[in-house]
Design an enzyme around this catalytic site. Structure first.
Site, PDB file in Angstrom:
ATOM      1  N   GLY A  42       0.832  -1.203   0.000  1.00  0.00           N
ATOM      2  CA  GLY A  42       0.000   0.000   0.000  1.00  0.00           C
ATOM      3  C   GLY A  42       0.866   1.253   0.000  1.00  0.00           C
ATOM      4  N   ASN A 184       0.056 -10.024 -10.963  1.00  0.00           N
ATOM      5  CA  ASN A 184       1.280 -10.426 -11.657  1.00  0.00           C
ATOM      6  C   ASN A 184       1.082 -11.892 -12.100  1.00  0.00           C
ATOM      7  OD1 ASN A 184       1.820 -12.099  -9.485  1.00  0.00           O
ATOM      8  ND2 ASN A 184       3.591 -10.970  -8.759  1.00  0.00           N
ATOM      9  N   ARG A 226       8.903  -9.145 -19.231  1.00  0.00           N
ATOM     10  CA  ARG A 226       8.295  -9.179 -20.579  1.00  0.00           C
ATOM     11  C   ARG A 226       7.449  -7.937 -20.835  1.00  0.00           C
ATOM     12  NH1 ARG A 226       4.967 -14.411 -20.916  1.00  0.00           N
ATOM     13  NH2 ARG A 226       5.179 -14.327 -18.662  1.00  0.00           N
ATOM     14  N   ALA A 252       9.035  -4.413  -5.617  1.00  0.00           N
ATOM     15  CA  ALA A 252       8.100  -3.285  -5.755  1.00  0.00           C
ATOM     16  C   ALA A 252       7.977  -2.738  -7.172  1.00  0.00           C
ATOM     17  CB  ALA A 252       8.429  -2.161  -4.776  1.00  0.00           C
ATOM     18  N   ALA A 253       8.465  -3.482  -8.169  1.00  0.00           N
ATOM     19  CA  ALA A 253       8.250  -3.052  -9.565  1.00  0.00           C
ATOM     20  C   ALA A 253       6.745  -2.971  -9.833  1.00  0.00           C
ATOM     21  CB  ALA A 253       8.884  -4.044 -10.530  1.00  0.00           C
ATOM     22  N   GLY A 254       6.030  -3.964  -9.309  1.00  0.00           N
ATOM     23  CA  GLY A 254       4.576  -3.984  -9.499  1.00  0.00           C
ATOM     24  C   GLY A 254       3.918  -2.801  -8.793  1.00  0.00           C
ATOM     25  N   ASP A 255       4.466  -2.393  -7.662  1.00  0.00           N
ATOM     26  CA  ASP A 255       3.904  -1.258  -6.927  1.00  0.00           C
ATOM     27  C   ASP A 255       4.184   0.055  -7.679  1.00  0.00           C
ATOM     28  OD1 ASP A 255       3.103  -3.043  -4.977  1.00  0.00           O
ATOM     29  OD2 ASP A 255       4.952  -2.808  -3.824  1.00  0.00           O
TER      30      ASP A 255
HETATM   31  P1  ATP Z   1       6.780  -6.961  -7.277  1.00  0.00           P
HETATM   32  O1  ATP Z   1       6.005  -8.049  -6.577  1.00  0.00           O
HETATM   33  O2  ATP Z   1       8.262  -7.181  -7.307  1.00  0.00           O
HETATM   34  O3  ATP Z   1       6.375  -5.587  -6.834  1.00  0.00           O
HETATM   35  P2  ATP Z   1       5.217  -7.767  -9.497  1.00  0.00           P
HETATM   36  O4  ATP Z   1       5.555  -9.214  -9.518  1.00  0.00           O
HETATM   37  O5  ATP Z   1       3.915  -7.343  -8.927  1.00  0.00           O
HETATM   38  O6  ATP Z   1       6.382  -6.968  -8.813  1.00  0.00           O
HETATM   39  P3  ATP Z   1       6.156  -7.585 -12.175  1.00  0.00           P
HETATM   40  O7  ATP Z   1       5.290  -8.233 -13.165  1.00  0.00           O
HETATM   41  O8  ATP Z   1       7.417  -8.253 -11.777  1.00  0.00           O
HETATM   42  O9  ATP Z   1       5.249  -7.177 -10.941  1.00  0.00           O
HETATM   43  O10 ATP Z   1       6.588  -6.143 -12.686  1.00  0.00           O
HETATM   44  C1  ATP Z   1       5.665  -5.098 -12.928  1.00  0.00           C
HETATM   45  C2  ATP Z   1       6.073  -4.338 -14.174  1.00  0.00           C
HETATM   46  O11 ATP Z   1       7.385  -3.830 -13.970  1.00  0.00           O
HETATM   47  C3  ATP Z   1       6.154  -5.201 -15.419  1.00  0.00           C
HETATM   48  O12 ATP Z   1       4.885  -5.311 -16.039  1.00  0.00           O
HETATM   49  C4  ATP Z   1       7.190  -4.446 -16.244  1.00  0.00           C
HETATM   50  O13 ATP Z   1       6.585  -3.365 -16.943  1.00  0.00           O
HETATM   51  C5  ATP Z   1       8.119  -3.859 -15.170  1.00  0.00           C
HETATM   52  N1  ATP Z   1       9.293  -4.712 -14.954  1.00  0.00           N
HETATM   53  C6  ATP Z   1       9.426  -5.734 -14.072  1.00  0.00           C
HETATM   54  N2  ATP Z   1      10.639  -6.313 -14.179  1.00  0.00           N
HETATM   55  C7  ATP Z   1      11.315  -5.632 -15.111  1.00  0.00           C
HETATM   56  C8  ATP Z   1      12.629  -5.715 -15.680  1.00  0.00           C
HETATM   57  N3  ATP Z   1      13.509  -6.648 -15.284  1.00  0.00           N
HETATM   58  N4  ATP Z   1      12.968  -4.828 -16.645  1.00  0.00           N
HETATM   59  C9  ATP Z   1      12.103  -3.862 -17.055  1.00  0.00           C
HETATM   60  N5  ATP Z   1      10.855  -3.725 -16.571  1.00  0.00           N
HETATM   61  C10 ATP Z   1      10.453  -4.581 -15.611  1.00  0.00           C
HETATM   62  O1  RIB Z   2       5.605  -5.392  -3.330  1.00  0.00           O
HETATM   63  C1  RIB Z   2       6.784  -5.277  -2.564  1.00  0.00           C
HETATM   64  C2  RIB Z   2       6.432  -5.195  -1.107  1.00  0.00           C
HETATM   65  O2  RIB Z   2       5.898  -6.439  -0.691  1.00  0.00           O
HETATM   66  C3  RIB Z   2       7.612  -4.976  -0.197  1.00  0.00           C
HETATM   67  O3  RIB Z   2       7.900  -3.601   0.002  1.00  0.00           O
HETATM   68  C4  RIB Z   2       7.239  -5.707   1.078  1.00  0.00           C
HETATM   69  O4  RIB Z   2       6.948  -4.847   2.145  1.00  0.00           O
HETATM   70  C5  RIB Z   2       6.044  -6.575   0.705  1.00  0.00           C
HETATM   71  O5  RIB Z   2       4.908  -6.070   1.273  1.00  0.00           O
END
Ligand code: ATP
Ligand code: RIB
Length: 315
Positions: A42, A184, A226, A252-255
């Protein structure tokens, strides 16, 4: 006046060890590094949106410990309004994270105060929720709270973005109240009851259709390096490739993606443009360590896009 985003979700302190690889069950490895970062799905999404210039209010809970003080201060430093973040006599949420040198990670979350974000707590902030242009939530707070939030946003016709993370089975009544579902790969598999943890490029269209049939109005699948796949209520379907970057920490890429995607949608941008912008924001975030410290400003994303001009376009 800019519409504001409300994030209802978790706030954690991330305790991050870096190891040569992810340990096997029962195995002990020596870490090559250790750091703490402000995190929590969050708070990360609120922080990401605020860093991009979006007015954001966070609704959540912290413990009455030093972590709580640090986590609030960090949210405020990005401009997040934390008046609806309360303190309670317990510990703040903690995430123990192991990142491998190969870029994988495993996370165990101890919810602490996040477990006390209840429906009755949300009621105290109902006016804030009602006044928002969009609400963003995840599953690091109790599911009953998310269900209550979904009822409120449906009644008030406020778009709700649900990041179904960490994965858990969701009732169809909840999915039917969601405007944007953003799983994801592993969360997608879990929602569909699949054993696999991966969604192949061939399968992404099919799984997105199934999630639409389950009730969410729009689906955005986050597919790691991807890219992402958008399936819209108006029939639009598009895959947006990720940028090729030197990723050092994908935590946190997804965040980063969700905070940016919600911000752009709130500003009235088309979902494809919004997802394309979020793709750039997430790409910058994976080139930096930690959760909240990895979130770029608007100017940093513009600079990244300028650098890439003419070499590649996400759409
Ligand atoms: P997390 O749980 O680590 O926060 P997530 O698993 O929810 O992430 P991901 O699908 O891994 O989400 O990543 C979210 C977005 O980030 C992807 O759709 C993509 O656009 C970008 N991304 C993730 N990994 C990479 C990478 N290695 N290089 C470039 N872009 C990336
Ligand atoms: O999405 C990444 C987050 O997941 C981390 O910051 C960690 O706190 C977990 O909640």
């Amino acid at each position: 006046m800019k519409k504001h985003l409300v994030v209802v979700g978790s706030i954690n302190l991330d305790l991050v060890s870096t190891a040569p690889r992810i340990p096997l069950s029962g195995e002990t490895l020596t870490a090559t590094g250790f750091a703490t970062f402000p995190g929590g799905k969050g708070a990360n999404q609120a922080f990401a949106a605020a860093r991009l210039g979006t007015p954001v209010s966070m609704i959540g809970m912290l413990g009455n410990d030093s972590f709580g003080t640090e986590l609030r201060a960090n949210l405020k430093s990005a401009g997040v309004d934390t008046k609806a973040v309360h303190e309670t006599a317990t510990s703040s949420g903690i995430a123990q994270i192991i990142t491998s040198e190969g870029g994988e990670n495993v996370i165990v979350v101890a919810p602490g105060a996040n477990a006390l974000v209840s429906a009755s707590f949300l009621e105290k902030h109902i006016d804030l929720i009602r006044s928002s242009g969009m609400v963003l939530t995840q599953l690091e707070i109790p599911l009953e709270t998310v269900q209550y939030l979904a009822e409120v946003t449906r009644k008030e016709s406020i778009p709700l973005m649900l990041d179904p993370a960490p994965a858990q089975p969701l009732p169809s009544s909840l999915l039917k109240s969601v405007e944007w579902l953003t799983p994801n790969e592993s969360e997608t598999c879990s929602l569909l009851g699949l054993k696999s943890q991966d969604v192949s490029t061939e399968a992404m269209k099919e799984v997105a259709e199934i999630l639409l049939q389950r009730g969410s109005r729009n689906v955005l699948l986050k597919l790691g390096q991807r890219g992402c796949y958008l399936a819209l209520a108006d029939g639009g379907r598009i895959f947006i490739p990720a940028y090729s970057v030197r990723a050092i920490d994908s935590t946190a890429a997804g965040d980063a993606f969700n905070g940016a995607f919600a911000s752009a949608l709130l500003q009235g941008h088309h979902p494809v443009r919004s997802a394309s912008w979020a793709t750039a924001v997430a790409a910058v975030s994976v080139t930096r360590h930690g959760a909240q410290p990895s979130m770029p400003t608007h100017a940093e994303v513009e600079a990244f896009l300028k650098e890439r001009e003419g070499t590649e376009q996400p759409v």
